[in-house]
Scaffold this active site. Structure first.
Site, mmCIF file in Angstrom:
data_model
loop_
_atom_site.group_PDB
_atom_site.id
_atom_site.type_symbol
_atom_site.label_atom_id
_atom_site.label_comp_id
_atom_site.label_asym_id
_atom_site.label_seq_id
_atom_site.Cartn_x
_atom_site.Cartn_y
_atom_site.Cartn_z
ATOM 1 N N ARG A 167 -17.008 -17.188 -6.189
ATOM 2 C CA ARG A 167 -16.380 -16.919 -7.519
ATOM 3 C C ARG A 167 -16.473 -17.543 -8.657
ATOM 4 N NH1 ARG A 167 -11.197 -13.885 -6.789
ATOM 5 N NH2 ARG A 167 -11.007 -13.041 -4.878
ATOM 6 N N TYR A 170 -17.493 -16.269 -12.212
ATOM 7 C CA TYR A 170 -16.501 -15.526 -13.010
ATOM 8 C C TYR A 170 -15.617 -16.631 -13.539
ATOM 9 C CZ TYR A 170 -12.821 -12.090 -14.064
ATOM 10 O OH TYR A 170 -11.996 -11.351 -14.906
ATOM 11 N N ASN A 199 -3.909 -9.390 -12.500
ATOM 12 C CA ASN A 199 -4.392 -8.201 -11.960
ATOM 13 C C ASN A 199 -3.755 -6.906 -12.397
ATOM 14 O OD1 ASN A 199 -4.545 -10.286 -9.956
ATOM 15 N ND2 ASN A 199 -5.567 -8.685 -8.608
ATOM 16 N N SER A 214 -7.411 -0.041 -6.220
ATOM 17 C CA SER A 214 -8.162 1.056 -6.355
ATOM 18 C C SER A 214 -8.924 1.365 -4.764
ATOM 19 C CB SER A 214 -9.542 0.714 -7.390
ATOM 20 O OG SER A 214 -9.664 -0.432 -7.361
ATOM 21 N N PHE A 216 -7.210 0.862 -1.990
ATOM 22 C CA PHE A 216 -6.098 1.430 -1.102
ATOM 23 C C PHE A 216 -5.819 2.926 -1.563
ATOM 24 C CE2 PHE A 216 -3.540 -2.575 0.221
ATOM 25 C CZ PHE A 216 -4.840 -2.997 0.852
ATOM 26 N N PRO A 297 -7.956 -16.314 -3.254
ATOM 27 C CA PRO A 297 -6.443 -17.270 -3.819
ATOM 28 C C PRO A 297 -5.430 -16.583 -2.834
ATOM 29 C CG PRO A 297 -7.717 -16.345 -5.738
ATOM 30 C CD PRO A 297 -8.429 -15.823 -4.448
ATOM 31 N N LYS A 299 -2.181 -17.097 -3.551
ATOM 32 C CA LYS A 299 -0.734 -16.569 -4.077
ATOM 33 C C LYS A 299 -1.071 -16.424 -5.720
ATOM 34 C CE LYS A 299 3.487 -18.440 -2.364
ATOM 35 N NZ LYS A 299 4.565 -19.081 -2.239
HETATM 36 P P1 NAD Z 1 -14.434 -3.161 -16.513
HETATM 37 O O1 NAD Z 1 -15.545 -3.631 -15.446
HETATM 38 O O2 NAD Z 1 -14.055 -1.670 -16.221
HETATM 39 O O3 NAD Z 1 -14.711 -3.379 -17.859
HETATM 40 C C1 NAD Z 1 -15.723 -4.310 -18.395
HETATM 41 C C2 NAD Z 1 -16.740 -3.550 -19.339
HETATM 42 O O4 NAD Z 1 -17.668 -4.590 -19.954
HETATM 43 C C3 NAD Z 1 -17.428 -2.589 -18.892
HETATM 44 O O5 NAD Z 1 -17.421 -1.405 -19.619
HETATM 45 C C4 NAD Z 1 -18.842 -3.061 -18.723
HETATM 46 O O6 NAD Z 1 -19.873 -1.918 -18.818
HETATM 47 C C5 NAD Z 1 -18.976 -4.078 -20.085
HETATM 48 N N1 NAD Z 1 -19.715 -5.122 -19.687
HETATM 49 C C6 NAD Z 1 -19.986 -5.826 -18.749
HETATM 50 N N2 NAD Z 1 -21.027 -6.900 -18.911
HETATM 51 C C7 NAD Z 1 -21.494 -6.418 -20.512
HETATM 52 C C8 NAD Z 1 -22.562 -7.094 -21.234
HETATM 53 N N3 NAD Z 1 -22.998 -8.038 -20.703
HETATM 54 N N4 NAD Z 1 -22.543 -6.502 -22.295
HETATM 55 C C9 NAD Z 1 -21.824 -5.499 -22.858
HETATM 56 N N5 NAD Z 1 -21.007 -4.943 -22.032
HETATM 57 C C10 NAD Z 1 -20.983 -5.256 -20.798
HETATM 58 O O7 NAD Z 1 -13.264 -4.184 -16.344
HETATM 59 P P2 NAD Z 1 -11.820 -4.359 -16.817
HETATM 60 O O8 NAD Z 1 -11.074 -4.299 -15.754
HETATM 61 O O9 NAD Z 1 -11.563 -3.240 -17.929
HETATM 62 O O10 NAD Z 1 -11.818 -5.828 -17.658
HETATM 63 C C11 NAD Z 1 -11.937 -5.928 -18.914
HETATM 64 C C12 NAD Z 1 -11.804 -7.532 -19.216
HETATM 65 O O11 NAD Z 1 -10.619 -8.025 -18.849
HETATM 66 C C13 NAD Z 1 -12.856 -8.273 -18.388
HETATM 67 O O12 NAD Z 1 -13.271 -9.335 -19.394
HETATM 68 C C14 NAD Z 1 -12.064 -8.917 -17.393
HETATM 69 O O13 NAD Z 1 -12.564 -10.281 -16.912
HETATM 70 C C15 NAD Z 1 -10.866 -9.106 -17.785
HETATM 71 N N6 NAD Z 1 -9.859 -8.994 -17.067
HETATM 72 C C16 NAD Z 1 -9.493 -7.893 -16.323
HETATM 73 C C17 NAD Z 1 -8.438 -8.144 -15.174
HETATM 74 C C18 NAD Z 1 -7.982 -6.668 -14.486
HETATM 75 O O14 NAD Z 1 -7.463 -6.775 -13.547
HETATM 76 N N7 NAD Z 1 -8.614 -5.574 -14.848
HETATM 77 C C19 NAD Z 1 -7.958 -9.087 -14.998
HETATM 78 C C20 NAD Z 1 -8.221 -10.429 -15.374
HETATM 79 C C21 NAD Z 1 -9.185 -10.166 -16.690
HETATM 80 N N1 UDP Z 2 -8.116 -6.962 -0.798
HETATM 81 C C1 UDP Z 2 -7.703 -6.408 0.359
HETATM 82 N N2 UDP Z 2 -8.214 -5.085 0.522
HETATM 83 C C2 UDP Z 2 -9.299 -4.478 -0.204
HETATM 84 C C3 UDP Z 2 -9.440 -5.148 -1.417
HETATM 85 C C4 UDP Z 2 -9.049 -6.516 -1.770
HETATM 86 O O1 UDP Z 2 -6.809 -6.710 1.118
HETATM 87 O O2 UDP Z 2 -9.784 -3.382 0.203
HETATM 88 C C5 UDP Z 2 -7.353 -8.278 -1.209
HETATM 89 C C6 UDP Z 2 -8.059 -9.358 -1.379
HETATM 90 O O3 UDP Z 2 -8.697 -10.178 -0.198
HETATM 91 C C7 UDP Z 2 -7.282 -10.167 -2.286
HETATM 92 C C8 UDP Z 2 -6.456 -9.180 -3.046
HETATM 93 O O4 UDP Z 2 -6.433 -7.943 -2.098
HETATM 94 O O5 UDP Z 2 -6.356 -11.028 -1.711
HETATM 95 C C9 UDP Z 2 -6.439 -8.873 -4.379
HETATM 96 O O6 UDP Z 2 -8.270 -8.466 -4.503
HETATM 97 P P1 UDP Z 2 -8.870 -7.710 -5.824
HETATM 98 O O7 UDP Z 2 -10.317 -7.897 -5.534
HETATM 99 O O8 UDP Z 2 -8.284 -6.638 -6.229
HETATM 100 O O9 UDP Z 2 -8.579 -9.121 -6.825
HETATM 101 P P2 UDP Z 2 -8.477 -10.199 -7.134
HETATM 102 O O10 UDP Z 2 -7.039 -10.725 -7.483
HETATM 103 O O11 UDP Z 2 -8.752 -11.120 -5.914
HETATM 104 O O12 UDP Z 2 -9.607 -11.055 -8.092
#
Ligand code: NAD
Ligand code: UDP
Ligand code: UDP
Length: 343
Positions: A167, A170, A199, A214, A216, A297, A299
């Site tokens: 991980r 990231y 999340n 997504s 589930f 993780p 929690k």
């Molecule tokens: P997503 O994958 O749907 O969106 C990411 C977008 O970035 C996509 O459209 C992808 O094509 C684009 N992208 C990726 N690499 C690129 C690059 N090198 N150049 C240009 N475009 C690029 O994800 P999301 O859930 O919409 O997440 C958006 C942001 O929020 C991300 O930075 C992610 O790390 C952050 N974030 C999201 C979550 C969540 O739960 N969704 C949680 C924590 C942080």
């Molecule tokens: N997880 C799960 N089933 C799935 C996908 C994920 O039980 O089909 C669990 C995973 O092990 C983690 C939590 O759900 O503990 C959240 O995972 P996700 O990939 O959504 O996000 P993360 O918080 O780990 O980035």
């Protein structure tokens, strides 16, 4: 130092800091990197609705044109296919920097590319912000806390992150992105904002992105068993996307750098989440246990007191209210518009 007006930004780049007359009522020029993705496209909808001009920069790795297609033809909207790892010249007032795959399946697909996106991509967007005097917002993540030893997590917690795990591309990438953001702020006077997002779920998530909500929802709709990894006792806190977008906009417009946790403090085990999905979609959906992934993780739950106090923000949509909105969208995309409810 040029005065910043949150409604108008710094004005045109070569204006010497003076906002040209006439720009005030026209709204801001805003770049959203990753704007064709899940969160980005919802943010774009809000900015366009507010009357701003939006440029989406996206390489379509996980984003889709379908997410922003409804803005095609709007003169306030522009879509550029571009990889943020390459430099980019634009003239704008604000940069929302979201470009980066967010699902573990996607970010592990090419880990070196994920690091480059987080480090070189963020560096380029900060270089852009510095050159044009734009305000820059980084979407960081709760993963900067790693497998946290403090619970719930406050912004002051430095985290428990494995630097050499699967991980790390990231987690450590985002940690470096935060470092770069603060160094451009301290060293070059760039106006920055940092959000640590927990999340998030909602319509337009990639159907097969491997994230738990997504997975589930798609599994229950397809009458497949819900795959619970490990013992299912690990916890997460799930935020509906509209709450996040509101938080991001308040952070950008406000006066505080952050970092700010943006998440819903409601904490669920994966087994509890499976139960909510069963209640929402199919009470007969089966549960299947699978081995857990490395470094998962145990929690995660945000302490959001800082965002409450300084941004006046807190989430409004509970999991039970938000999930049906996502289910409706997934149903349409999985079965097609005309077979809603069918299998
Ligand atoms: P997503 O994958 O749907 O969106 C990411 C977008 O970035 C996509 O459209 C992808 O094509 C684009 N992208 C990726 N690499 C690129 C690059 N090198 N150049 C240009 N475009 C690029 O994800 P999301 O859930 O919409 O997440 C958006 C942001 O929020 C991300 O930075 C992610 O790390 C952050 N974030 C999201 C979550 C969540 O739960 N969704 C949680 C924590 C942080
Ligand atoms: N997880 C799960 N089933 C799935 C996908 C994920 O039980 O089909 C669990 C995973 O092990 C983690 C939590 O759900 O503990 C959240 O995972 P996700 O990939 O959504 O996000 P993360 O918080 O780990 O980035
Ligand atoms: N950069 C960019 N667009 C700009 C300005 C800079 O993509 O409008 C990139 C630039 O190519 C460099 C990075 O941002 O790789 C950092 O720029 P900065 O000016 O801070 O550093 P330098 O170019 O002096 O190393």
């Amino acid at each position: 130092q040029r005065a910043y007006n949150p409604r108008v930004g710094f004005g045109a780049v070569n204006s010497g800091g003076k906002i040209p007359l006439g720009l005030k009522r026209k709204g801001l020029r805003i770049v959203v990197t990753g704007g064709a993705g899940f969160v980005g496209s919802h943010l774009v909808d809000r900015l366009i609705a507010r009357g701003d001009s939006v440029i989406v920069v996206d390489n379509f790795f996980t984003g889709r044109k379908e997410n922003v297609m409804h803005h095609f033809g709007n003169p306030n909207f522009e879509l550029i296919r571009h990889d943020v790892v390459e430099p980019l010249l634009l003239e704008v007032d604000q940069i929302y920097h979201l470009a980066c795959p967010a699902s573990p399946v996607h970010y592990k697909f090419n880990p070196v590319k994920t690091i480059k996106t987080n480090v070189v991509g963020t560096l380029n967007m900060l270089g852009l912000a510095k050159r044009v005097g734009a305000r820059f917002l980084l979407t960081s993540t709760s993963e900067v806390y790693g497998d946290p030893l403090q619970h719930p997590q406050k912004e002051t917690y430095w985290g428990n992150v494995n630097p050499i795990g699967v991980r790390s591309c990231y987690d450590e990438g985002k940690r470096t992105a935060e470092t770069l953001t603060m160094d451009y702020h301290r060293g070059a006077g760039v106006e920055v904002r940092i959000a640590r997002i927990f999340n998030t779920y909602g319509p337009r998530m990639c159907i097969d992105d491997g994230r738990v909500v997504s997975n589930f929802v798609a599994q229950a709709l397809r009458k497949e068993p819900l795959t619970v990894y490990g013992d299912g006792k690990q916890t997460r806190s799930f935020q509906f996307v509209s709450d996040l977008v509101e938080g991001l906009m308040r952070l950008m417009e406000g006066e505080h750098v952050g970092p700010f946790n943006l998440g819903n403090p409601g904490e669920f085990t994966m087994l509890e989440l499976a139960q909510v999905v069963q209640e929402t979609i199919d009470p007969n959906a089966k549960i299947e246990f699978r081995p857990n992934t490395e470094d998962d993780p145990h929690k995660r739950k945000p302490d959001i007191s800082r965002a409450k106090e300084l941004l006046g923000w807190e989430p409004k949509v509970s999991l039970r209210k938000g999930l049906p909105k996502m289910v409706k969208d997934f149903r349409q995309r999985i079965f097609g518009d005309h077979k809603e409810g069918g299998a």
